[in-house]
Design a protein around this motif. Structure first.
Motif, mmCIF file in Angstrom:
data_model
loop_
_atom_site.group_PDB
_atom_site.id
_atom_site.type_symbol
_atom_site.label_atom_id
_atom_site.label_comp_id
_atom_site.label_asym_id
_atom_site.label_seq_id
_atom_site.Cartn_x
_atom_site.Cartn_y
_atom_site.Cartn_z
ATOM 1 N N ALA A 52 -1.509 1.626 -10.273
ATOM 2 C CA ALA A 52 -0.387 1.169 -9.448
ATOM 3 C C ALA A 52 0.001 2.246 -8.442
ATOM 4 N N VAL A 53 0.335 1.790 -7.207
ATOM 5 C CA VAL A 53 0.819 2.710 -6.162
ATOM 6 C C VAL A 53 2.220 2.224 -5.821
ATOM 7 N N CYS A 54 3.242 3.129 -5.894
ATOM 8 C CA CYS A 54 4.615 2.665 -5.682
ATOM 9 C C CYS A 54 5.155 3.064 -4.320
ATOM 10 N N TRP A 65 3.917 -0.273 3.881
ATOM 11 C CA TRP A 65 2.973 -0.596 4.965
ATOM 12 C C TRP A 65 2.003 0.575 5.222
ATOM 13 N N GLU A 66 2.556 1.803 5.238
ATOM 14 C CA GLU A 66 1.702 3.004 5.451
ATOM 15 C C GLU A 66 0.641 3.078 4.354
ATOM 16 N N LYS A 67 1.075 2.832 3.116
ATOM 17 C CA LYS A 67 0.141 2.966 1.991
ATOM 18 C C LYS A 67 -0.956 1.892 2.044
ATOM 19 N N ILE A 68 -0.547 0.681 2.424
ATOM 20 C CA ILE A 68 -1.557 -0.408 2.518
ATOM 21 C C ILE A 68 -2.611 -0.039 3.566
ATOM 22 N N LYS A 69 -2.108 0.520 4.704
ATOM 23 C CA LYS A 69 -3.044 0.852 5.792
ATOM 24 C C LYS A 69 -3.994 1.976 5.390
ATOM 25 N N GLU A 70 -3.439 2.951 4.661
ATOM 26 C CA GLU A 70 -4.222 4.152 4.338
ATOM 27 C C GLU A 70 -5.210 3.949 3.194
ATOM 28 N N ASP A 71 -4.767 3.193 2.183
ATOM 29 C CA ASP A 71 -5.565 3.093 0.960
ATOM 30 C C ASP A 71 -6.327 1.765 0.873
ATOM 31 N N GLY A 72 -7.622 1.837 1.151
ATOM 32 C CA GLY A 72 -8.458 0.629 1.159
ATOM 33 C C GLY A 72 -8.605 -0.017 -0.207
ATOM 34 N N ALA A 73 -8.238 0.721 -1.280
ATOM 35 C CA ALA A 73 -8.405 0.157 -2.628
ATOM 36 C C ALA A 73 -7.255 -0.782 -2.994
ATOM 37 N N ILE A 74 -6.159 -0.744 -2.218
ATOM 38 C CA ILE A 74 -5.035 -1.654 -2.515
ATOM 39 C C ILE A 74 -5.408 -3.060 -2.084
ATOM 40 N N ARG A 75 -5.413 -4.003 -3.017
ATOM 41 C CA ARG A 75 -5.811 -5.378 -2.696
ATOM 42 C C ARG A 75 -4.757 -6.385 -3.128
ATOM 43 N N LEU A 76 -3.800 -5.950 -3.993
ATOM 44 C CA LEU A 76 -2.767 -6.867 -4.445
ATOM 45 C C LEU A 76 -1.420 -6.172 -4.269
ATOM 46 N N CYS A 77 -0.470 -6.863 -3.646
ATOM 47 C CA CYS A 77 0.830 -6.243 -3.393
ATOM 48 C C CYS A 77 1.922 -7.067 -4.084
ATOM 49 N N ILE A 78 2.768 -6.367 -4.847
ATOM 50 C CA ILE A 78 3.935 -7.042 -5.431
ATOM 51 C C ILE A 78 5.123 -6.528 -4.628
ATOM 52 N N ARG A 123 4.264 -10.748 6.779
ATOM 53 C CA ARG A 123 3.757 -11.109 8.104
ATOM 54 C C ARG A 123 2.848 -10.017 8.663
ATOM 55 N N MET A 124 3.298 -8.736 8.464
ATOM 56 C CA MET A 124 2.494 -7.618 8.980
ATOM 57 C C MET A 124 1.124 -7.595 8.306
ATOM 58 N N ILE A 125 1.122 -7.844 6.995
ATOM 59 C CA ILE A 125 -0.159 -7.856 6.258
ATOM 60 C C ILE A 125 -1.069 -8.949 6.800
#
Ligand SMILES: Nc1ncnc2c1ncn2[C@@H]1O[C@H](COP(=O)(O)OP(=O)(O)OP(=O)(O)O)[C@@H](O)[C@H]1O
Ligand SMILES: [Mg+2]
Length: 395
Positions: free
Chosen positions: A27-29, A37-50, A65-67
């Protein structure tokens, strides 16, 4: 796969983190939308967001919307966290691009199941993406191979033309007696050779025409032309064949038919091809007719009909494909390579026209095609002219 948890309550982080880890996900918090948003952009391993609906700055819906607007290369599965009873928020969240939602305070077991559903969707999306990429590559390869094939056909045809011309000249000299006397038997063989040279020349020319048309390299010389002039030229080529089979030829072309805006040489080729086919497939003393009528506005509808053997209904769609011939003994007896109609179709399409066929077995066939009318010197929008007023769907 990593799971991003975006919530401003640290307590929620801990519970969600435990839930993810129990399912063996890292998990990444993030404490707010911007951070998430920064973390989603930077980390390609993130595939599911809660994602929590209510967050300072960028809220859950905005983050969704941004995603959706920016993450094209890999699918992000989004689960929205909302407060109990906020059904309007759920609708807005789903509209913004969320895949699923969980109402707070949430049920731990239910959330785990929803994460697993997310994983399944992500796997499917990944497989779809892979298949798409694979298809794109294969398609590109096919395009390249097709171009290679067209180049090959065109080069080979060119190379065949020169020696064939020289063979043709040599045979003609011998047949004309310029190289000494020839016996009746020798003349028969020379005539046979000449017929085959003619046949080979036609095939080579057809192959060259088709490869040029397919590559969009056929040069067209559009000009104001009377249909009757084209028909007269075509009939002069076919006179012997028509008389040999005692064919009754009829034309119904109104005297006041407006002129066409066409490449006359190419349209002579079209008419010759269609009448030649008709001659091949009508019995002795059969009938061939040609009609022409202006359609409302910009096109003229021309038909070439015969009282021949007809074409089976299941073949009507494919006879315009190159090398396609109806596999009937009579058809095969008359010869040909199956290129004629594909050339005809391409030439008509170069004129913004369409062609279709109607046929009844044992009764005959009718080919209908449209050609543009001459509309004065200024022909604005010729290449985008839409066809109107055509009865039935034109193939
Ligand atoms: N008027 C017609 N009546 C019956 N069958 C036809 C007619 N016109 C075309 N066909 C069928 O469609 C096939 C394709 O026609 P197309 O003109 O493309 O090739 P072809 O005449 O066999 O050879 P090519 O024109 O290259 O010498 C023909 O072989 C024949 O089976
Ligand atoms: Mg033909």
């Amino acid at each position: 796969m990593k799971i991003l948890i975006a919530d401003d309550e640290l307590m929620v982080h801990e519970i969600l983190k435990a839930c993810c880890e129990e399912l063996k996900y890292e998990a990444v918090c993030a404490e707010n939308g911007q951070d998430a948003w920064e973390k989603i952009k930077e980390d390609g391993a993130i595939r599911l967001c809660i994602i929590d609906w209510m967050m300072p700055g960028i809220d859950g819906a905005e983050l969704c919307r941004m995603i959706r607007n920016h993450c094209y290369d890999r699918y992000q599965y989004v689960i929205l966290l909302t407060s109990k009873g906020a059904s309007a928020d759920i609708v807005k969240g789903l509209e913004a691009g969320a895949d699923d939602y969980v109402v707070k305070p949430f049920n731990y077991e239910e959330l785990k199941k929803r994460i697993l559903i997310g994983q399944r969707i992500i796997d499917l999306e990944d497989r779809l993406l892979c298949a798409q990429e694979d298809l794109k590559k294969k398609n590109q390869k096919l395009i390249e191979l097709n171009e290679l094939k067209s180049d090959f056909v065109s080069i080979v045809s060119h190379e065949l033309r020169t020696p064939l011309t020289s063979i043709k000249n040599a045979v003609s000299i011998v047949r004309g007696g310029k190289a000494g006397h020839t016996t009746e038997d020798q003349q028969k063989f020379l005539l046979m050779a000449e017929r085959n040279i003619k046949r080979l020349t036609t095939i080579i020319n057809d192959l060259l025409d088709l490869s040029k048309l397919e590559a969009g390299k056929m040069r067209m010389s559009f000009q104001k032309t009377d249909l009757s002039d084209c028909l007269d030229i075509a009939l002069s080529f076919l006179k012997t064949k028509l008389t040999d089979k005692s064919i009754i030829f009829e034309k119904e072309i109104p005297a006041n038919l407006p002129p066409l805006y066409i490449d006359p040489d190419r349209i002579v080729q079209v008419i010759t091809n269609l009448i030649e086919n008709a001659i091949k497939f009508v019995p002795k003393s059969g009938q061939i007719s040609i009609t022409a009528n202006p359609l409302e506005g910009k096109f003229i509808l021309i038909s070439v009909s015969d009282t021949g053997i007809g074409i089976p209904p299941e073949e009507l769609d494919s006879i315009f494909d190159k090398f396609h011939q109806v596999a009937k003994p009579l058809t095969r007896k008359v010869g040909g390579t199956g290129l004629g109609l594909s050339i005809v179709k391409k030439i008509i399409e170069e004129h913004q026209g369409k062609i279709r066929v109607e046929s009844e077995m044992g009764k005959g066939s009718s080919f209908y095609f449209t050609l543009p009318q001459w509309r004065g010197k200024e022909r604005d929008g010729f290449h985008s002219t839409a066809l109107t007023g055509l009865k039935g769907e034109m193939r």
